[in-house]
Design a protein around this motif. Structure first.
Motif: not given
Lengths: 308, 308
Positions: B228-234
């Motif tokens: 989820v962090s990867m999707i939201c940031i990148l």
């Protein structure tokens, strides 16, 4: 008898920063050449869009393009059936608003459309704190909390656009029982660290809390966790923190110190180890990052249109 | 009497996946044309590098370039004084190892050098599960936990290179008192969800734990928070999960379901809402993503050298 030669004006660009709280409009060519500006509160879509159109109307014939940096979520993909729309925003009345289309139809100019934070990232890349870099993140901490990014000199869209405020960070419920304000995720970064989260947790607006209030170490801790995730995942060459909450400038040294501690010298880049003061920075364009970024969007569209 | 025309062989490329546990070498031009391979355990720098040199030696004259995807942290910046070095790795004996330099001097060929996960990302982009996309993340979950990324069709370096395993994720200490294994960060994502973390928490290696063991919902939860962090940031257009732990294929539906729940339909991209089965996927190249990615690095370097 000589014919009078009127100097032909160069191209002019329109810029619209469409925020959830206020809109900022400008006409000009860049930071040192702003011919007109306006700023007004965000009310209903019809009234707010009409006010923006009224501002640009006298400049309509001179405009090469209009750039819009908007609150979202939105559709920034040219060619998509809903390009230019604010889509599923929780902001009452604004879901499914064809903002770019309304402006284009009213003014008859090409319209570039992106998130407010992508626009601000582009503004800082073009004229501000991140010129000549390969990559940067612009994070706003205000009514909302969100980030835009440039990688390899171009804005990131990918799946849709980044939604950096909605990452989860460690939340110590014993130390901070506040459940978060995000209607979708509760205690995501935005839910814990945006301006409304500060106000809901402490019962007063952030700008009224003194610098030695316990609100600020907690705020810095959440922001530092978020920044660490951004550094580890995207590896930006600079991180710009803007928005109303970051006007509390004492947050900068707090966040830098915590980011340094959390990373624990694992990423051996000089920017983090020795120069973090120039790595995590406020926007060089101040409050103008967004509207100047919208102008940069318009310029990019205008030069593309000229070239093709 | 005709002169005999020998068919001139096309360019050949060397590929080295230098992992913390094993190295994989190959010579060829791509996934369907591998002329020779070798695989051996990672021991000391001297012995392991000597073994790789011995493998490539017979092909030395035919090689246009060598690509290396290595464990790190490392220096992937051409022009840097420590380009090609494994730098501050916690792996005993390997800190400050000039891997690319040793290979280049021994074989006399140009060497491309990047992280193992950036190489794997490039392999999947060129020949695997993410062809024709603008962006992707390749995450490995194994001895280490790390990610590589492509944005706008090019690998991300930025500050140095991504270190996606070292983000913090929510850690419910009451439900999971395990403190994490990362020597730098304790309970970062790698510290909580890598293969060694699984083994340390449960007292047995992950592959020996049955599919209904409580290890797996917990593992999926940490991975979902990271994703989820990867999707939201990148905002990548595809997310590829590889590495030994992901050979437990029951993790894929678990992670997809949790990512969907955590995002709570906030990001209205069809890839997330309707097609998450084809968004979070295993590597199409299987265990060969890394070594084929190293070959893709060599090909890119070779064609640059030819062009300039």
């Amino acid at each position: 008898m000589t014919s009078q030669i009127r100097s032909r004006p160069g191209p002019l660009y329109g810029a619209l920063e469409a925020g959830g709280t206020k809109w900022v409009c400008a006409v000009g060519t860049g930071p040192d050449d702003i011919r007109a500006t306006a700023r007004f509160a965000t009310t209903t879509p019809d009234a707010t869009i009409a006010q923006a159109i009224a501002f640009f109307r006298p400049h309509q014939d001179a405009l090469t393009a209009l750039g819009i940096g908007s609150f979202g979520p939105l559709d920034p993909a040219p060619g998509s059936p809903t390009f230019g729309w604010i889509t599923d925003t929780p902001k009452p009345g604004w879901a499914q608003t064809d903002l770019a289309g309304a402006m284009r139809r009213a003014l008859g100019v090409p319209v570039a459309f992106d998130t407010d934070v992508n626009a601000a990232a582009l503004g800082e890349y073009q004229w501000g704190a991140a010129q000549h870099l390969d990559s940067l993140i612009y994070l706003t901490v205000g009514t909302g909390l969100g980030g835009g990014a440039i990688v390899h000199g171009r804005l990131i869209h990918g799946l849709l656009h980044p939604e950096m405020g909605h990452i989860r960070v460690p939340h110590d419920w014993a130390a901070d029982p506040f459940p978060g304000t995000c209607p979708f995720h509760g205690d995501c970064l935005e839910g814990l660290a945006s301006g409304p989260a500060l106000e809901a947790r402490w019962g007063q607006r952030g700008e009224t809390l003194p610098a030695d209030h316990p609100a600020w170490p907690l705020e810095a801790q959440y922001l530092a966790h978020g920044v660490v995730s951004m550094i580890c995942i995207l590896s930006p060459q600079r991180l710009i923190l803007g928005g109303g909450v970051m006007l509390q400038t004492h947050l900068f040294p707090r966040v830098r110190t915590l980011v340094h501690q959390l990373l624990n010298r694992y990423i051996r880049a000089a920017a983090l180890l020795d120069r973090i003061d120039t790595y995590i920075v406020p926007p060089a364009l101040g409050e103008r990052s967004g509207v100047l970024g919208a102008m940069a969007l318009a310029r990019a569209l205008g030069s593309n249109a000229t070239n093709t």
